[in-house]
Design a protein around this motif. Structure first.
Motif, PDB file in Angstrom:
ATOM      1  N   ILE A 192       0.813  -1.222   0.000  1.00 32.21           N
ATOM      2  CA  ILE A 192       0.000   0.000   0.000  1.00 32.21           C
ATOM      3  C   ILE A 192       0.844   1.269   0.000  1.00 32.21           C
ATOM      4  O   ILE A 192       1.656   1.491   0.907  1.00 32.21           O
ATOM      5  N   SER A 193       0.646   2.093  -1.003  1.00 33.81           N
ATOM      6  CA  SER A 193       1.157   3.459  -0.990  1.00 33.81           C
ATOM      7  C   SER A 193      -0.025   4.379  -0.686  1.00 33.81           C
ATOM      8  O   SER A 193      -1.179   4.006  -0.920  1.00 33.81           O
ATOM      9  N   PRO A 194       0.261   5.574  -0.153  1.00 32.51           N
ATOM     10  CA  PRO A 194      -0.843   6.477   0.190  1.00 32.51           C
ATOM     11  C   PRO A 194      -1.803   6.685  -0.977  1.00 32.51           C
ATOM     12  O   PRO A 194      -1.359   6.899  -2.113  1.00 32.51           O
ATOM     13  N   GLY A 195      -3.104   6.593  -0.707  1.00 31.32           N
ATOM     14  CA  GLY A 195      -4.102   6.808  -1.740  1.00 31.32           C
ATOM     15  C   GLY A 195      -4.543   5.550  -2.471  1.00 31.32           C
ATOM     16  O   GLY A 195      -5.531   5.574  -3.206  1.00 31.32           O
ATOM     17  N   ASP A 196      -3.832   4.444  -2.269  1.00 27.95           N
ATOM     18  CA  ASP A 196      -4.232   3.186  -2.926  1.00 27.95           C
ATOM     19  C   ASP A 196      -5.615   2.735  -2.450  1.00 27.95           C
ATOM     20  O   ASP A 196      -6.007   3.012  -1.321  1.00 27.95           O
TER      21      ASP A 196
END
Lengths: 405, 405
Positions: free
Chosen positions: A116-120
């Motif tokens: 997970i990266s931010p916004g995923d």
């Protein structure tokens, strides 16, 4: 002058949410409260005498390794034992596909961390396990809920079309927490087909799978697709939660990444606890204790269902799970279990409001009831109190209804 | 077709670095190799008989709670015991300032998690603990190294002036891993003054503090500033690493944030292990075992230093630590310990290359030597082999030097 923490918090920390369960439990833990809120196994299932025997053996024969640091991926023998058990369920894996984690919560956390990266976006159920949602939020993901299985493909197609392809589909196929329902074979195939069609990873989180009271076990999704499923397991519900031993089964290239992440997270899972559990499996004690646990929990579920039948006012419905630890209860449309909670606490009974398990704030008229922990007498008394609180809420809303328009 | 992992990895995962130690250890673990590479405590220090006694008591009297889920912040009694021990060292704290973590590696990880956003800077030593660097990198921080204490303020002022104010200063004041050196009182005051002046948090990571062979304990930085220091501790070096019990001492508003982060990470630290350790402290066994451990390690350090004196070729220097587990060795300028490592492995002896502990790739002519694990005979043989490998490297560079210009 103290540091102003707000100014230096990470973006991740700002998106972390305090567990609703945790805050509820602080009220529910008062001794006069009969709490159906926790997800606690029953201490009667803890194999205390077997553990005494095994711990003495481990301390006598293996203390040099069992008290030392251990490998990040976990105890080799334990990984082989787990691989063998899953091979018997049709998985085409070796111990290289197995990593031991510090509880299955860490399985969720490390998986979030490497994907997970931010916004995923993440696709999950409505409802879904709160601890997973919290982990997704803490990595700044947006969990997107699917209410009915047949909506899954539409949700995913829509996300992809809008440029927000989900990182994975998070599922709890067996006796789901909180709903208690189990996905049948066709539902499992459908999820696999959708995942394949859109090239997505599936998380098969299955902490309750082995606690089945009746009916036939459904095949694990991992056994039907060796390349895009990650399977999480734990001993918390079948042996004891206090050891914090969980695991991940996954393709080797994913395990490699998880091991690197776990090095930073805690180096290795408690080594002594792993050594004890390895011997516990080797001695065949797992099966013996599991069948005792299943019998106990089947009785508890039956008793809980009987109490619900007997005391619940009309309009309230609930699931009849074939396994696991929870009933999921639905109030008539328009009622709010958070309002009920306050009423219930006055009656000294507690549960978890269903909204906590809904990533989109829906499910306000639902609640989760644990049946594994409480004894029969307290269960009956608790259900009586809960029914009384519900009736009061019903009455109050009737009284209030003339004033609304 | 399998999922292409590279395509879906998180930004965090892309910035994670595999531990250099881990990869070295896979070679160093061959039985014929005398390894000074690990940071393993000596199994002779494990209090096996005391653990037998205590585990039986815990299983007999407390199994209901000790095998169950526990509070995220840790066992209340253990937190109080730790608070009391630190109060005796001048800290103005209560148990509310204490959180139990799953190893002190998790202390580093959770702290990184709540403070580090991608691109943030951290100030640390050159060298510094590799496990901390890995954690900082995994959250996409940029650790900035300080070579000499007197440069600290300049480094911080420069970072702030360039718009990259560090999130915290990471220090290991007692018997630093890897260098073995200890900060004196003036150095501690200097760090505190700089932190105060620029309004920065200090991490005081102190896993070796209690393993002091000689000289006087320096005051904890936390005892000198109650508002901007976080202190990490562990039982891995004083009792046993296999339980994975560490802790964080911090201002309450930071503890609150850490507890929320830990809920997602692993819910709670192994509960049984905490119950056993609580009793271990209560019975006064900790002090008894610690003094035995200190005596053992003092002898091992003395023996290691004697072997170094006896066998090391001229030009090699090393630290004489007053405690802890490691010597730090420096080769003459221009030599590379990674080159030496290959030569050493041929001689069946291993160490950790110093570059791994330098966040900026410096320290190529250094190496870390563990003295806590090996017995006297193997230590002497290992130092002989290492000296031989160094001499070979010296000779080869002499032979090669005519060809360079």
């Amino acid at each position: 002058m103290a540091i102003n923490i707000q100014n230096i918090l990470s973006d991740n920390a700002k998106s972390m949410r305090r567990s609703a369960i945790r805050d509820l439990l602080s009220v529910a833990n008062r001794p006069e409260v009969i709490s159906f809120a926790g997800g606690f196994p029953n201490p009667d299932t803890f194999p205390v005498e077997d553990l005494k025997e095994i711990m003495m053996e481990v301390l006598t024969n293996e203390s040099t390794s069992a008290l030392q640091y251990g490998p990040t991926e976990g105890n080799g023998k334990l990984r082989e034992i787990l691989a063998q058990r899953y091979r018997e369920q049709g998985l085409d894996i070796t111990k290289d596909n197995v990593m031991i984690t510090t509880s299955s919560q860490q399985a969720i956390d490390l998986t979030s961390r490497i994907f997970i990266s931010p916004g995923d976006t993440i696709v999950c159920g409505l409802p879904s396990y709160l601890g997973a949602l919290q982990s997704f939020w803490s990595y700044q993901a947006k969990p997107i809920g699917v209410e009915k299985d047949e909506e899954l493909e539409t949700v995913i197609r829509t996300l992809i079309a809008s440029g927000r392809k989900p990182k994975f589909i998070y599922t709890i196929p067996d006796f789901q927490n909180p709903s208690g329902v189990t996905m049948n074979l066709n539902q499992r195939k459908m999820v696999l087909n959708v995942a394949k069609k859109y090239d997505l990873l599936i998380i098969e989180d299955s902490p309750y799978r082995e606690v089945r009271f009746e009916g036939e076990a459904q095949p694990l999704m991992y056994s039907m697709d060796n390349e895009r499923v990650m399977l999480f397991g734990t001993l918390s519900k079948t042996v004891l939660p206090g050891f914090r031993i969980g695991w991940i089964i996954a393709p080797v290239n994913i395990i490699d990444r998880l091991v690197v992440a776990k090095q930073s997270a805690d180096l290795c899972t408690p080594v002594f606890d792993q050594a004890v559990i390895t011997k516990y499996f080797e001695k065949g004690y797992f099966e013996k204790n599991l069948s005792k646990t299943i019998d106990l929990y089947r009785n508890k579920r039956n008793h809980m269902l009987a109490c619900f039948e007997k005391y619940m006012p009309e309009g309230v419905t609930w699931t009849k799970p074939e396994g696991g630890l929870f009933l999921f209860v639905t109030l008539p449309e328009g009622y709010d279990s958070a309002v009920l909670f306050n009423e219930a606490i006055k009656e000294n009974v507690a549960f978890v409001i269903g909204e906590a398990f809904h990533c989109d704030g829906s499910g306000k008229n639902t609640m989760r009831i644990n049946f594994s922990f409480m004894n029969e007498e307290r269960t009956e008394e608790g259900v009586k109190r809960l029914a009384r609180a519900i009736e009061k809420m019903f009455q109050q809303s009737q009284i209030e209804s003339p004033t609304s328009f």
